[in-house]
Design a protein around this motif. Structure first.
Motif, PDB file in Angstrom:
ATOM      1  N   GLU A   6       0.829  -1.208   0.000  1.00 20.40           N
ATOM      2  CA  GLU A   6       0.000   0.000   0.000  1.00 20.40           C
ATOM      3  C   GLU A   6       0.859   1.252   0.000  1.00 20.40           C
ATOM      4  N   SER A   7       0.330   2.313  -0.556  1.00 18.06           N
ATOM      5  CA  SER A   7       0.988   3.616  -0.537  1.00 18.06           C
ATOM      6  C   SER A   7      -0.065   4.693  -0.658  1.00 18.06           C
ATOM      7  N   ALA A  92      -6.574   5.998  10.702  1.00 11.87           N
ATOM      8  CA  ALA A  92      -6.334   4.573  10.906  1.00 11.87           C
ATOM      9  C   ALA A  92      -5.197   4.131   9.997  1.00 11.87           C
ATOM     10  N   VAL A  93      -4.752   2.904  10.200  1.00 10.43           N
ATOM     11  CA  VAL A  93      -3.886   2.240   9.238  1.00 10.43           C
ATOM     12  C   VAL A  93      -4.787   1.508   8.253  1.00 10.43           C
ATOM     13  N   TYR A  94      -4.580   1.750   6.991  1.00 13.55           N
ATOM     14  CA  TYR A  94      -5.395   1.165   5.933  1.00 13.55           C
ATOM     15  C   TYR A  94      -4.610   0.043   5.247  1.00 13.55           C
ATOM     16  N   GLY A 105      -8.024 -17.250   5.063  1.00 11.97           N
ATOM     17  CA  GLY A 105      -7.155 -17.373   3.904  1.00 11.97           C
ATOM     18  C   GLY A 105      -6.816 -16.057   3.249  1.00 11.97           C
ATOM     19  N   ASP A 106      -7.362 -14.976   3.785  1.00 10.71           N
ATOM     20  CA  ASP A 106      -7.120 -13.665   3.185  1.00 10.71           C
ATOM     21  C   ASP A 106      -5.747 -13.137   3.578  1.00 10.71           C
ATOM     22  N   THR A 107      -5.139 -12.419   2.654  1.00  9.41           N
ATOM     23  CA  THR A 107      -3.833 -11.821   2.893  1.00  9.41           C
ATOM     24  C   THR A 107      -3.965 -10.309   2.859  1.00  9.41           C
ATOM     25  N   ARG A 108      -3.222  -9.624   3.709  1.00  7.85           N
ATOM     26  CA  ARG A 108      -3.228  -8.175   3.707  1.00  7.85           C
ATOM     27  C   ARG A 108      -1.817  -7.645   3.580  1.00  7.85           C
ATOM     28  N   GLY A 109      -1.683  -6.402   3.166  1.00 11.85           N
ATOM     29  CA  GLY A 109      -0.384  -5.783   3.055  1.00 11.85           C
ATOM     30  C   GLY A 109       0.113  -5.254   4.387  1.00 11.85           C
ATOM     31  N   GLN A 110       1.154  -4.444   4.333  1.00 13.85           N
ATOM     32  CA  GLN A 110       1.746  -3.923   5.567  1.00 13.85           C
ATOM     33  C   GLN A 110       1.018  -2.686   6.080  1.00 13.85           C
ATOM     34  N   GLY A 111       0.187  -2.099   5.232  1.00 12.63           N
ATOM     35  CA  GLY A 111      -0.622  -0.969   5.652  1.00 12.63           C
ATOM     36  C   GLY A 111       0.005   0.378   5.370  1.00 12.63           C
ATOM     37  N   THR A 112      -0.850   1.390   5.298  1.00 14.24           N
ATOM     38  CA  THR A 112      -0.408   2.768   5.143  1.00 14.24           C
ATOM     39  C   THR A 112      -1.214   3.645   6.099  1.00 14.24           C
TER      40      THR A 112
END
Length: 118
Positions: A6-7, A92-94, A105-112
């Motif tokens: 994310e960015s 928040a962190v998105y 089973g869902d994957t998320r990024g590191q957040g922005t």
């Protein structure tokens, strides 16, 4: 390996706008429903907006309806979140995530980080 980066976060005044970007790699992005979720300090993860593989919305969080829009560019393996009329409670962190964002089973990024403050 699924990677989501994310960015686009930052500091914005109330009433302002931001567009978040999520670069996806390592999987067949165009075949996946995707979503944006967020987590504010001390609060549970909240689903913000979802979009199916064809680009149609699947859900909006009640608190962001009419203000946030998810979109995607399958040719560029990129997910977007356009956020308008931002409020302090949107701080928040998105994260972008596969599926609806909360499944095992869902994957998320590191957040922005998005901070809405005057």
């Amino acid at each position: 390996e699924v990677q989501l980066v994310e960015s686009g976060g930052g500091l914005v005044q109330p009433g302002g706008s931001l567009r978040l970007t999520c670069a996806a790699s390592g999987f067949s992005f165009s075949s996946y429903d995707m979503s944006w979720i967020r987590q504010a300090p001390g609060k549970e993860v909240e689903q913000v907006a979802g979009i199916n593989s064809a680009g149609d919305p699947t859900f909006f969080g009640n608190s962001v309806k009419g203000r946030f829009t998810a979109s995607r560019d399958n040719a560029e393996n990129t997910l977007y979140l356009q956020m308008n009329n931002l409020k302090t409670e949107d701080t928040a962190v998105y994260y972008c995530a596969t599926g609806y964002g909360l499944g095992p089973g869902d994957t998320r990024g590191q957040g922005t980080q998005v901070t809405v403050s005057s």
